[in-house]
Design a protein around this motif. Structure first.
Motif, mmCIF file in Angstrom:
data_model
loop_
_atom_site.group_PDB
_atom_site.id
_atom_site.type_symbol
_atom_site.label_atom_id
_atom_site.label_comp_id
_atom_site.label_asym_id
_atom_site.label_seq_id
_atom_site.Cartn_x
_atom_site.Cartn_y
_atom_site.Cartn_z
ATOM 1 N N LEU A 336 12.535 -3.006 -10.513
ATOM 2 C CA LEU A 336 12.637 -3.845 -9.316
ATOM 3 C C LEU A 336 11.960 -3.178 -8.126
ATOM 4 N N PHE A 337 12.207 -1.872 -7.967
ATOM 5 C CA PHE A 337 11.563 -1.174 -6.845
ATOM 6 C C PHE A 337 10.047 -1.277 -6.956
ATOM 7 N N LEU A 338 9.518 -1.066 -8.145
ATOM 8 C CA LEU A 338 8.068 -1.098 -8.335
ATOM 9 C C LEU A 338 7.496 -2.495 -8.134
ATOM 10 N N ILE A 339 8.206 -3.534 -8.580
ATOM 11 C CA ILE A 339 7.669 -4.883 -8.412
ATOM 12 C C ILE A 339 7.695 -5.284 -6.942
ATOM 13 N N PHE A 340 8.607 -4.725 -6.159
ATOM 14 C CA PHE A 340 8.564 -4.946 -4.714
ATOM 15 C C PHE A 340 7.279 -4.364 -4.137
ATOM 16 N N VAL A 341 6.874 -3.178 -4.595
ATOM 17 C CA VAL A 341 5.645 -2.551 -4.096
ATOM 18 C C VAL A 341 4.423 -3.397 -4.455
ATOM 19 N N PHE A 342 4.322 -3.789 -5.717
ATOM 20 C CA PHE A 342 3.180 -4.583 -6.167
ATOM 21 C C PHE A 342 3.173 -5.962 -5.490
ATOM 22 N N SER A 343 4.354 -6.515 -5.260
ATOM 23 C CA SER A 343 4.444 -7.831 -4.618
ATOM 24 C C SER A 343 4.065 -7.749 -3.149
#
Length: 395
Positions: A336-343
């Motif tokens: 979730l943390f990483l998909i926030f960055v990519f998003s």
């Protein structure tokens, strides 16, 4: 000659680093207060896993993570105190912001740190789930989050996972032509280090890497190069075997079972709504950027890890005394943390699409409002943690 605009940008970066330093100081206070709490499960003042982690190492000699060896050393250096452990955790929190900035800069194609990437990195390390009492009354445990301040092994795994992702993206870019010995060793080392701290990141990274490499092989990528990149997870798999013996050995009374929705439903009022609220910003960005999934392999890979983490948390549960601990959520949390960055990268790019047309400005605004509210939720949660509230805080 330096212009006034250049000078303003420099001061903006300095100000943001000062804010980051202040955040680190607050984390130091928070982690120290957590570390000195009594080993009393009824205590809800600065509640965390940290005093239990320290006790398991110092008193019981239970070495389940690479952090155990660091905690043992820092505890000895502090003369039996915990302030050096708290300082170590605070340093890891600040390192997370720096590495988040580096990942954002890589995604956006920027070279040095600037106010945009640094400010966004700070923001990303503070966002929390979209709190909606209808979905769940507890600000943290009713939802799933990528920012967690009560679990020390997750706090240390997070910068290691960021470093592994950054180096993976750099290595993967040209891996079909060459994976040098140096690249292999660094990536394998980072994955093993991250796994030794907490195996959660590898459980979401390795399955998606396997699918990606299989697709590349079907797409005529050289077998040797596919094998070289895939083999970087082998040392980490060896680490997992050691951890499995410690955590799930025959004398521990613990195991793994299938129990769909069990973990998600423990504290949520409306489980599926809470799941959507937890990933509100990435999901709303995906709604307006769905075509990017096919065009951007990095974005697709990040969503693949999120999907893998979600399925693991959805289906798997520990048996025995840890059945309600939700330990299969940690992989989903880092995903979730990483998909926030990519998003966030995709959100910033919305303004550049199709000549700033009205639809994409509208999309940018809607996504920005969701992100702003999740940042507000994070600031409220972190501020209340600093006041000693439990992470079971209501409303």
């Amino acid at each position: 000659m330096e212009t006034r605009e250049d000078n303003r940008k420099k001061w903006a970066v300095r100000l943001l680093w000062a804010v980051t330093g202040a955040y680190g100081a607050m984390c130091l206070y928070l982690f120290y207060m957590q570390s000195v709490q009594p080993l009393d499960y009824d205590n809800r003042y600065f509640q965390s896993d940290l005093p239990y982690h320290i006790s398991m190492i110092v008193d019981d000699g239970w070495y389940y993570s690479f952090t155990a060896y660091i905690y043992q050393l820092l505890h000895w250096m502090a003369g039996g105190g915990t302030w050096l452990i708290a300082l170590f955790l605070a340093a890891a929190s600040v390192l997370c912001i720096f590495l988040t900035e580096r990942l954002l800069a890589l995604l956006l194609g920027r070279e040095g740190a600037d106010a945009l990437t640094l400010g966004c990195a700070l923001l990303l390390n503070l966002v929390m789930p979209f709190f909606w009492r209808y979905a769940g009354e507890y600000r943290y445990v009713s939802y799933q989050a990528g920012n967690i301040w009560h679990n020390s092994t997750y706090q240390i795994m997070k910068p290691a996972a960021l470093a592994a992702v950054i180096y993976y993206l750099k290595t993967e870019k040209g891996y079909r032509d060459c994976v040098s010995g140096r690249q292999w060793l660094i990536l394998a080392g980072l994955l093993a280090l991250c796994t030794g701290i907490k195996p959660s990141f590898l459980t979401v990274f390795a399955p998606v890497l396997a699918v990606k490499l299989l697709a590349d092989l079907c797409g005529k990528a050289p077998f040797k190069q596919v094998f070289l990149l895939g083999s970087t997870v082998l040392p980490a798999c060896g680490v997992i075997l050691w951890q499995n013996m410690v955590l799930f050995g025959t004398d521990t009374g613990h195991g793994i079972a299938l129990s769909p929705w069990y973990t998600f439903s423990l504290h949520a009022s409306r489980t599926k709504v809470a799941v959507l609220c937890s990933a509100a910003f990435p999901l709303i960005v995906l709604l307006f950027s769905a075509g990017e999934l096919l065009r951007d392999r990095r974005y697709f890979f990040a969503w693949g890890m999120t999907g893998a983490g979600f399925l693991e948390a959805l289906l798997l549960v520990e048996t025995g005394s840890r059945s309600r601990d939700g330990n299969f959520l940690w992989g989903y949390s880092i995903a979730l943390f990483l998909i926030f960055v990519f998003s966030l990268e995709k959100w910033l790019l919305l303004l550049k699409r199709k000549g700033h047309c009205l639809f994409y400005r509208f999309a940018f605004g809607v996504c920005g409002c969701v992100l702003a509210y999740q940042l507000f939720c994070g600031l409220v949660f972190f501020g209340r943690l600093l006041q000693g509230e439990t992470y079971f805080m209501i409303g």
